[in-house]
Motif scaffolding. Structure first.
Motif, PDB file in Angstrom:
ATOM      1  N   LYS A  16       0.829  -1.212   0.000  1.00  0.00           N
ATOM      2  CA  LYS A  16       0.000   0.000   0.000  1.00  0.00           C
ATOM      3  C   LYS A  16       0.864   1.262   0.000  1.00  0.00           C
ATOM      4  CE  LYS A  16      -2.593  -0.676   3.598  1.00  0.00           C
ATOM      5  NZ  LYS A  16      -3.660  -0.374   4.590  1.00  0.00           N
ATOM      6  N   ALA A  17       1.997   1.208   0.702  1.00  0.00           N
ATOM      7  CA  ALA A  17       2.842   2.392   0.815  1.00  0.00           C
ATOM      8  C   ALA A  17       3.640   2.678  -0.453  1.00  0.00           C
ATOM      9  CB  ALA A  17       3.797   2.235   1.996  1.00  0.00           C
ATOM     10  N   THR A  18       3.838   1.671  -1.297  1.00  0.00           N
ATOM     11  CA  THR A  18       4.732   1.847  -2.451  1.00  0.00           C
ATOM     12  C   THR A  18       4.063   1.620  -3.803  1.00  0.00           C
ATOM     13  OG1 THR A  18       5.457  -0.477  -2.375  1.00  0.00           O
ATOM     14  CG2 THR A  18       6.707   1.111  -1.065  1.00  0.00           C
ATOM     15  N   LYS A  19       2.807   1.242  -3.835  1.00  0.00           N
ATOM     16  CA  LYS A  19       2.189   0.889  -5.116  1.00  0.00           C
ATOM     17  C   LYS A  19       2.105   2.101  -6.040  1.00  0.00           C
ATOM     18  CE  LYS A  19      -2.743   1.333  -3.895  1.00  0.00           C
ATOM     19  NZ  LYS A  19      -3.229   2.052  -5.097  1.00  0.00           N
ATOM     20  N   GLY A  20       2.237   1.802  -7.336  1.00  0.00           N
ATOM     21  CA  GLY A  20       2.153   2.839  -8.337  1.00  0.00           C
ATOM     22  C   GLY A  20       0.716   3.084  -8.768  1.00  0.00           C
ATOM     23  N   PRO A  21       0.506   4.074  -9.615  1.00  0.00           N
ATOM     24  CA  PRO A  21      -0.864   4.407 -10.047  1.00  0.00           C
ATOM     25  C   PRO A  21      -1.530   3.287 -10.845  1.00  0.00           C
ATOM     26  CG  PRO A  21       0.769   5.670 -11.296  1.00  0.00           C
ATOM     27  CD  PRO A  21       1.497   5.010 -10.167  1.00  0.00           C
ATOM     28  N   GLY A  22      -0.736   2.394 -11.443  1.00  0.00           N
ATOM     29  CA  GLY A  22      -1.323   1.311 -12.226  1.00  0.00           C
ATOM     30  C   GLY A  22      -1.487   0.015 -11.468  1.00  0.00           C
ATOM     31  N   ASP A  23      -1.003  -0.038 -10.230  1.00  0.00           N
ATOM     32  CA  ASP A  23      -1.122  -1.260  -9.429  1.00  0.00           C
ATOM     33  C   ASP A  23      -2.539  -1.392  -8.876  1.00  0.00           C
ATOM     34  OD1 ASP A  23       1.562  -2.292  -9.561  1.00  0.00           O
ATOM     35  OD2 ASP A  23       2.174  -0.621  -8.273  1.00  0.00           O
ATOM     36  N   PRO A  24      -3.109  -2.592  -8.896  1.00  0.00           N
ATOM     37  CA  PRO A  24      -4.495  -2.764  -8.442  1.00  0.00           C
ATOM     38  C   PRO A  24      -4.606  -2.725  -6.917  1.00  0.00           C
ATOM     39  CG  PRO A  24      -3.532  -4.890  -8.966  1.00  0.00           C
ATOM     40  CD  PRO A  24      -2.516  -3.865  -9.355  1.00  0.00           C
ATOM     41  N   ARG A  25      -5.832  -2.546  -6.437  1.00  0.00           N
ATOM     42  CA  ARG A  25      -6.089  -2.643  -5.004  1.00  0.00           C
ATOM     43  C   ARG A  25      -5.991  -4.103  -4.580  1.00  0.00           C
ATOM     44  NH1 ARG A  25     -11.237   1.272  -3.478  1.00  0.00           N
ATOM     45  NH2 ARG A  25     -10.255   3.260  -4.074  1.00  0.00           N
ATOM     46  N   ARG A  26      -5.528  -4.313  -3.359  1.00  0.00           N
ATOM     47  CA  ARG A  26      -5.392  -5.668  -2.828  1.00  0.00           C
ATOM     48  C   ARG A  26      -6.001  -5.723  -1.437  1.00  0.00           C
ATOM     49  NH1 ARG A  26      -1.230  -8.869  -5.237  1.00  0.00           N
ATOM     50  NH2 ARG A  26      -1.317 -10.095  -3.330  1.00  0.00           N
ATOM     51  N   THR A  27      -6.275  -6.942  -0.984  1.00  0.00           N
ATOM     52  CA  THR A  27      -6.787  -7.124   0.371  1.00  0.00           C
ATOM     53  C   THR A  27      -5.804  -7.894   1.245  1.00  0.00           C
ATOM     54  OG1 THR A  27      -7.948  -9.147  -0.305  1.00  0.00           O
ATOM     55  CG2 THR A  27      -9.187  -7.073  -0.387  1.00  0.00           C
ATOM     56  N   GLY A  28      -4.676  -8.313   0.680  1.00  0.00           N
ATOM     57  CA  GLY A  28      -3.670  -9.065   1.430  1.00  0.00           C
ATOM     58  C   GLY A  28      -2.304  -8.899   0.798  1.00  0.00           C
ATOM     59  N   GLY A  29      -1.282  -9.480   1.442  1.00  0.00           N
ATOM     60  CA  GLY A  29       0.077  -9.261   0.981  1.00  0.00           C
ATOM     61  C   GLY A  29       0.691 -10.388   0.192  1.00  0.00           C
ATOM     62  N   HIS A  30      -0.097 -11.439  -0.150  1.00  0.00           N
ATOM     63  CA  HIS A  30       0.479 -12.581  -0.856  1.00  0.00           C
ATOM     64  C   HIS A  30       1.013 -12.179  -2.223  1.00  0.00           C
ATOM     65  CE1 HIS A  30       1.391 -16.550  -2.072  1.00  0.00           C
ATOM     66  NE2 HIS A  30       0.376 -16.690  -2.911  1.00  0.00           N
ATOM     67  N   ARG A  31       2.170 -12.707  -2.555  1.00  0.00           N
ATOM     68  CA  ARG A  31       2.890 -12.427  -3.800  1.00  0.00           C
ATOM     69  C   ARG A  31       3.226 -10.947  -3.948  1.00  0.00           C
ATOM     70  NH1 ARG A  31       1.428 -16.284  -8.948  1.00  0.00           N
ATOM     71  NH2 ARG A  31       1.347 -18.254  -7.808  1.00  0.00           N
ATOM     72  N   THR A  32       3.706 -10.375  -2.866  1.00  0.00           N
ATOM     73  CA  THR A  32       4.221  -9.004  -2.947  1.00  0.00           C
ATOM     74  C   THR A  32       5.653  -8.983  -2.421  1.00  0.00           C
ATOM     75  OG1 THR A  32       3.146  -8.449  -0.829  1.00  0.00           O
ATOM     76  CG2 THR A  32       1.944  -7.921  -2.857  1.00  0.00           C
ATOM     77  N   LEU A  33       5.883  -8.470  -1.232  1.00  0.00           N
ATOM     78  CA  LEU A  33       7.236  -8.232  -0.729  1.00  0.00           C
ATOM     79  C   LEU A  33       8.133  -9.462  -0.740  1.00  0.00           C
ATOM     80  CD1 LEU A  33       9.271  -6.331   0.621  1.00  0.00           C
ATOM     81  CD2 LEU A  33       8.239  -6.947   2.827  1.00  0.00           C
ATOM     82  N   THR A  34       7.639 -10.600  -0.258  1.00  0.00           N
ATOM     83  CA  THR A  34       8.497 -11.796  -0.163  1.00  0.00           C
ATOM     84  C   THR A  34       8.723 -12.473  -1.501  1.00  0.00           C
ATOM     85  OG1 THR A  34       6.613 -13.243   0.333  1.00  0.00           O
ATOM     86  CG2 THR A  34       7.728 -12.214   2.205  1.00  0.00           C
ATOM     87  N   HIS A  35       8.089 -11.974  -2.540  1.00  0.00           N
ATOM     88  CA  HIS A  35       8.246 -12.559  -3.875  1.00  0.00           C
ATOM     89  C   HIS A  35       9.058 -11.630  -4.782  1.00  0.00           C
ATOM     90  CE1 HIS A  35       5.140 -15.181  -2.339  1.00  0.00           C
ATOM     91  NE2 HIS A  35       5.250 -15.939  -3.402  1.00  0.00           N
ATOM     92  N   THR A  36      10.076 -10.996  -4.206  1.00  0.00           N
ATOM     93  CA  THR A  36      10.910 -10.065  -4.967  1.00  0.00           C
ATOM     94  C   THR A  36      12.381 -10.441  -4.852  1.00  0.00           C
ATOM     95  OG1 THR A  36      11.231  -8.539  -3.096  1.00  0.00           O
ATOM     96  CG2 THR A  36       9.270  -8.212  -4.467  1.00  0.00           C
ATOM     97  N   TRP A  37      13.185  -9.967  -5.810  1.00  0.00           N
ATOM     98  CA  TRP A  37      14.624 -10.230  -5.769  1.00  0.00           C
ATOM     99  C   TRP A  37      15.255  -9.610  -4.528  1.00  0.00           C
ATOM    100  CZ3 TRP A  37      18.346  -6.470  -5.496  1.00  0.00           C
ATOM    101  CH2 TRP A  37      17.926  -5.162  -5.777  1.00  0.00           C
ATOM    102  N   LEU A  38      14.735  -8.450  -4.105  1.00  0.00           N
ATOM    103  CA  LEU A  38      15.306  -7.753  -2.960  1.00  0.00           C
ATOM    104  C   LEU A  38      15.138  -8.574  -1.680  1.00  0.00           C
ATOM    105  CD1 LEU A  38      16.684  -5.238  -1.873  1.00  0.00           C
ATOM    106  CD2 LEU A  38      14.424  -4.176  -1.629  1.00  0.00           C
ATOM    107  N   TRP A  39      13.961  -9.161  -1.490  1.00  0.00           N
ATOM    108  CA  TRP A  39      13.727 -10.003  -0.324  1.00  0.00           C
ATOM    109  C   TRP A  39      14.669 -11.213  -0.341  1.00  0.00           C
ATOM    110  CZ3 TRP A  39      10.638  -9.911   4.038  1.00  0.00           C
ATOM    111  CH2 TRP A  39      10.499 -11.117   4.717  1.00  0.00           C
TER     112      TRP A  39
END
Length: 263
Positions: free
Chosen positions: A80-103
């Protein structure tokens, strides 16, 4: 993808790395090849820490369930804090932060740092966690019908034995990093690889995976990478079970044989 396919792909990926390393003149001692494959198989489940119903949520009883709930909320907050204008609304965090190269890099780097600064007990903890996850992923049918305590005892016993084997001269505690004080620095590598292989596997499914976050693509910061939609499949479908899992087993076998023969 589902847990068993993720774990198989992680093990196969490390065995492939073993073959490549041997070909490049940095052959893995057999304990590094085996332990690395098991760690990578376990680490390939770890990105699903943001999913309260995933295999990893059941691996350590109430502890892992609680961790998954916390990580889900953390991931959602970051989204929610970093999403861009084209990112959809979500109700949970699955397949976001922990599914990145940085994590993946942060988790693997953190484990390497813990191993070289905290010593044997950190190494044992890393091995224990990932060996339990490997059992849950690779032997999931047996793990489901077995007692959790038996799985934990198997993980703890295996971690103790394998750590002892690795400590023997020439068996791999200093593989790739031979300078004094850098024993087990390599432990982070299969953890990073396992997480990235998980992300690539999820990218092949219908929903895709935001592996490149926080790098923006177009109007999206959480762009779900993946092949053309016609080439994607649903998690748990026949493509995953009857095609990909046998392919992972064959590739893993080829990689393991090549690693041992070239080494």
């Amino acid at each position: 993808m589902m847990g068993p396919a993720h774990s198989l792909s992680g093990a196969a990926a490390w065995l492939g790395v073993g073959a490549a390393a041997a070909g490049a003149g940095h052959a893995m001692p057999w304990p590094v090849l085996v332990v690395g494959a098991l760690i990578c198989a376990g680490a390939a489940l770890a990105p699903d820490l943001d999913h309260k119903s995933a295999t990893i949520s059941r691996a350590f009883g109430p502890v892992s369930k609680g961790v998954c709930e916390v990580v889900d909320k953390l991931s959602y907050t970051v989204y929610k804090a970093t999403k861009g204008p084209g990112d959809p609304r979500r109700t949970g965090g699955h397949r976001t932060l922990t599914h990145t190269w940085l994590w993946a890099v942060l988790i693997g780097g953190g484990c390497s740092l813990a191993a070289i600064t905290l010593g044997r007990w950190a190494v044992l903890a890393i091995l224990f966690v990932h060996l339990v996850l490997a059992v849950e992923g690779l032997l999931w049918r047996a793990a489901r019908v077995s007692s959790d305590v038996l799985v934990w005892l198997l993980g703890a016993t295996s971690a103790w034995i394998l750590a002892g084997v690795l400590d023997e001269p020439g068996n791999g505690s200093t593989w790739l990093f031979s300078e004094p004080g850098m024993e087990y620095l390599w432990l982070g590598l299969p953890i990073v690889l396992g997480a990235l292989v998980h992300d690539i596997g999820d990218a092949l499914t219908v929903s895709g995976c935001p592996i490149l976050w926080p790098l923006p693509i177009g109007r999206k910061r959480w762009y779900p990478l993946g092949p053309p939609k016609a080439m994607r499949f649903r998690a748990g479908s026949w493509v995953e079970i009857k095609v990909l899992m046998p392919v992972f087993m064959v590739l893993g076998g080829i990689g393991g044989i090549a690693a041992l023969n070239l080494g």
